[in-house]
Design a protein around this motif. Structure first.
Motif, mmCIF file in Angstrom:
data_model
loop_
_atom_site.group_PDB
_atom_site.id
_atom_site.type_symbol
_atom_site.label_atom_id
_atom_site.label_comp_id
_atom_site.label_asym_id
_atom_site.label_seq_id
_atom_site.Cartn_x
_atom_site.Cartn_y
_atom_site.Cartn_z
ATOM 1 N N GLY A 97 0.805 -1.210 0.000
ATOM 2 C CA GLY A 97 0.000 0.000 0.000
ATOM 3 C C GLY A 97 0.840 1.263 0.000
ATOM 4 N N THR A 98 1.995 1.221 0.686
ATOM 5 C CA THR A 98 2.880 2.384 0.731
ATOM 6 C C THR A 98 3.505 2.662 -0.631
ATOM 7 N N PHE A 99 4.119 1.634 -1.220
ATOM 8 C CA PHE A 99 4.846 1.853 -2.468
ATOM 9 C C PHE A 99 3.912 2.006 -3.670
ATOM 10 N N HIS A 100 2.641 1.640 -3.502
ATOM 11 C CA HIS A 100 1.663 1.943 -4.539
ATOM 12 C C HIS A 100 1.482 3.457 -4.677
ATOM 13 N N ARG A 101 1.798 4.181 -3.620
ATOM 14 C CA ARG A 101 1.643 5.636 -3.617
ATOM 15 C C ARG A 101 2.957 6.361 -3.881
ATOM 16 N N VAL A 102 4.035 5.617 -4.101
ATOM 17 C CA VAL A 102 5.348 6.213 -4.328
ATOM 18 C C VAL A 102 5.648 6.236 -5.826
ATOM 19 N N ARG A 103 5.983 7.412 -6.336
ATOM 20 C CA ARG A 103 6.273 7.570 -7.764
ATOM 21 C C ARG A 103 7.747 7.313 -8.075
ATOM 22 N N CYS A 104 8.611 7.761 -7.194
ATOM 23 C CA CYS A 104 10.044 7.590 -7.389
ATOM 24 C C CYS A 104 10.723 7.507 -6.030
ATOM 25 N N ALA A 105 11.989 7.116 -6.036
ATOM 26 C CA ALA A 105 12.704 6.859 -4.781
ATOM 27 C C ALA A 105 14.045 7.573 -4.779
ATOM 28 N N ASP A 106 14.517 7.902 -3.584
ATOM 29 C CA ASP A 106 15.861 8.437 -3.428
ATOM 30 C C ASP A 106 16.590 7.621 -2.364
ATOM 31 N N ARG A 107 17.808 8.019 -2.046
ATOM 32 C CA ARG A 107 18.613 7.234 -1.107
ATOM 33 C C ARG A 107 17.968 7.169 0.278
ATOM 34 N N GLY A 108 17.403 8.283 0.707
ATOM 35 C CA GLY A 108 16.769 8.293 2.024
ATOM 36 C C GLY A 108 15.621 7.313 2.123
ATOM 37 N N LEU A 109 14.808 7.238 1.076
ATOM 38 C CA LEU A 109 13.697 6.292 1.074
ATOM 39 C C LEU A 109 14.203 4.853 1.055
ATOM 40 N N HIS A 110 15.252 4.605 0.290
ATOM 41 C CA HIS A 110 15.814 3.248 0.252
ATOM 42 C C HIS A 110 16.327 2.836 1.632
ATOM 43 N N TRP A 111 16.988 3.741 2.345
ATOM 44 C CA TRP A 111 17.478 3.410 3.678
ATOM 45 C C TRP A 111 16.324 3.157 4.647
ATOM 46 N N ALA A 112 15.270 3.961 4.545
ATOM 47 C CA ALA A 112 14.107 3.743 5.408
ATOM 48 C C ALA A 112 13.464 2.392 5.105
ATOM 49 N N ASN A 113 13.385 2.037 3.840
ATOM 50 C CA ASN A 113 12.822 0.746 3.446
ATOM 51 C C ASN A 113 13.694 -0.404 3.957
ATOM 52 N N LEU A 114 15.007 -0.241 3.872
ATOM 53 C CA LEU A 114 15.908 -1.279 4.380
ATOM 54 C C LEU A 114 15.767 -1.434 5.896
ATOM 55 N N GLY A 115 15.458 -0.346 6.583
ATOM 56 C CA GLY A 115 15.213 -0.444 8.023
ATOM 57 C C GLY A 115 14.005 -1.308 8.338
ATOM 58 N N VAL A 116 12.928 -1.142 7.556
ATOM 59 C CA VAL A 116 11.736 -1.983 7.730
ATOM 60 C C VAL A 116 12.079 -3.446 7.479
ATOM 61 N N LEU A 117 12.818 -3.712 6.416
ATOM 62 C CA LEU A 117 13.164 -5.095 6.077
ATOM 63 C C LEU A 117 14.081 -5.722 7.128
ATOM 64 N N PHE A 118 14.991 -4.923 7.683
ATOM 65 C CA PHE A 118 15.856 -5.407 8.761
ATOM 66 C C PHE A 118 15.031 -5.916 9.932
ATOM 67 N N SER A 119 14.008 -5.145 10.301
ATOM 68 C CA SER A 119 13.172 -5.512 11.444
ATOM 69 C C SER A 119 12.305 -6.729 11.147
ATOM 70 N N VAL A 120 11.725 -6.774 9.942
ATOM 71 C CA VAL A 120 10.898 -7.920 9.556
ATOM 72 C C VAL A 120 11.712 -9.213 9.600
ATOM 73 N N ALA A 121 12.970 -9.135 9.193
ATOM 74 C CA ALA A 121 13.817 -10.323 9.144
ATOM 75 C C ALA A 121 14.115 -10.901 10.526
ATOM 76 N N LEU A 122 13.864 -10.130 11.592
ATOM 77 C CA LEU A 122 14.083 -10.626 12.958
ATOM 78 C C LEU A 122 12.945 -11.505 13.456
ATOM 79 N N LEU A 123 11.800 -11.490 12.777
ATOM 80 C CA LEU A 123 10.612 -12.193 13.276
ATOM 81 C C LEU A 123 10.793 -13.710 13.400
ATOM 82 N N PRO A 124 11.422 -14.407 12.458
ATOM 83 C CA PRO A 124 11.599 -15.853 12.657
ATOM 84 C C PRO A 124 12.377 -16.196 13.925
ATOM 85 N N PHE A 125 13.369 -15.381 14.267
ATOM 86 C CA PHE A 125 14.174 -15.644 15.469
ATOM 87 C C PHE A 125 13.329 -15.526 16.735
ATOM 88 N N VAL A 126 12.603 -14.413 16.886
ATOM 89 C CA VAL A 126 11.818 -14.231 18.118
ATOM 90 C C VAL A 126 10.600 -15.152 18.140
#
Length: 222
Positions: free
Chosen positions: A78-107
């Motif tokens: 839903g978020t990226f459906h509303r995004v037209r283009c990306a810059d470095r800041g957005l990529h880093w924010a997205n990588l932060g979300v993915l970093f956190s999601v990847a912790l779920l199998p461990f916990v």
């Protein structure tokens, strides 16, 4: 503002396909890792049913985390459906979300193992660790939403000006709710904390198209 076809100093690109494709791959891997904790029990002949029933904490943890990953994927879509283009800041924010999601199998494995073994102290540690990951994940979503609310040049023209400002509220609610769930698990009741952790993805699933859109639909029903 950089032109759509020019990368410029801000690194703005009109194509978000690579970010979406990479993110979808991470979500798929995380869901695959969750199922690896569902193992066939070792038991004597005739004891299979009892052994399967005894593994209920593993099933509960799997369902909770599966729902959580699914909701995060829907939010991401839903978020990226509303995004037209990306810059470095957005990529880093997205990588932060993915970093956190990847912790779920461990916990998830921590919670299922602790509840299965029945040690109260370990259960509290595991539930608080799961809630902490929920807090971290909500903070990364808050970062992503805040970044998009401040960089409207990255958004599609049809996106309301206040859409991602309202999404910051939804992410902040997640920070508070998961922190409360962790405190409930440590100070009061592990089962009560597990119920809260199970219900939170349901709320975010209902509002996966955005808190702004959910409030607008509720107003129209009155």
């Amino acid at each position: 503002m950089t032109a759509e076809g020019d990368t410029g100093d801000a690194g703005i690109l009109p194509d978000t396909g690579r970010a979406i494709g990479f993110s979808d791959a991470v979500f798929a891997i995380v869901i695959t890792l969750l199922v690896l904790d569902l193992r066939v029990p070792e038991t004597a002949p005739g004891g299979m049913l009892r052994a399967l029933l005894d593994q209920w904490p593993v099933y509960l943890a799997y369902v909770t985390s599966y729902l959580y990953v699914a909701v995060n994927w829907l939010n991401h879509k839903g978020t990226f459906h509303r995004v037209r283009c990306a810059d470095r800041g957005l990529h880093w924010a997205n990588l932060g979300v993915l970093f956190s999601v990847a912790l779920l199998p461990f916990v998830t494995a921590l919670v299922s193992r602790a509840v299965e073994e029945g040690d109260v102290f370990d259960e509290r540690v595991a539930v608080s660790a799961y809630a902490l990951v929920g807090v971290i994940l909500s903070i990364t979503w808050l970062w992503l939403y805040h970044y998009l609310s401040r960089h409207r040049e990255l958004l599609e023209p049809h996106v309301p000006a206040r859409f991602f400002e309202a999404e910051r509220v939804r992410a902040l609610l997640g920070v508070l709710a998961y922190a409360i769930a962790g405190l409930v698990g440590v100070l009061l009741s592990v089962p009560a904390a597990l119920v809260v952790l199970l219900l939170l993805p349901l709320f975010y699933g209902l509002s996966s198209n955005g808190f702004y859109d959910l409030r607008r639909r509720l107003r129209h029903r009155r």
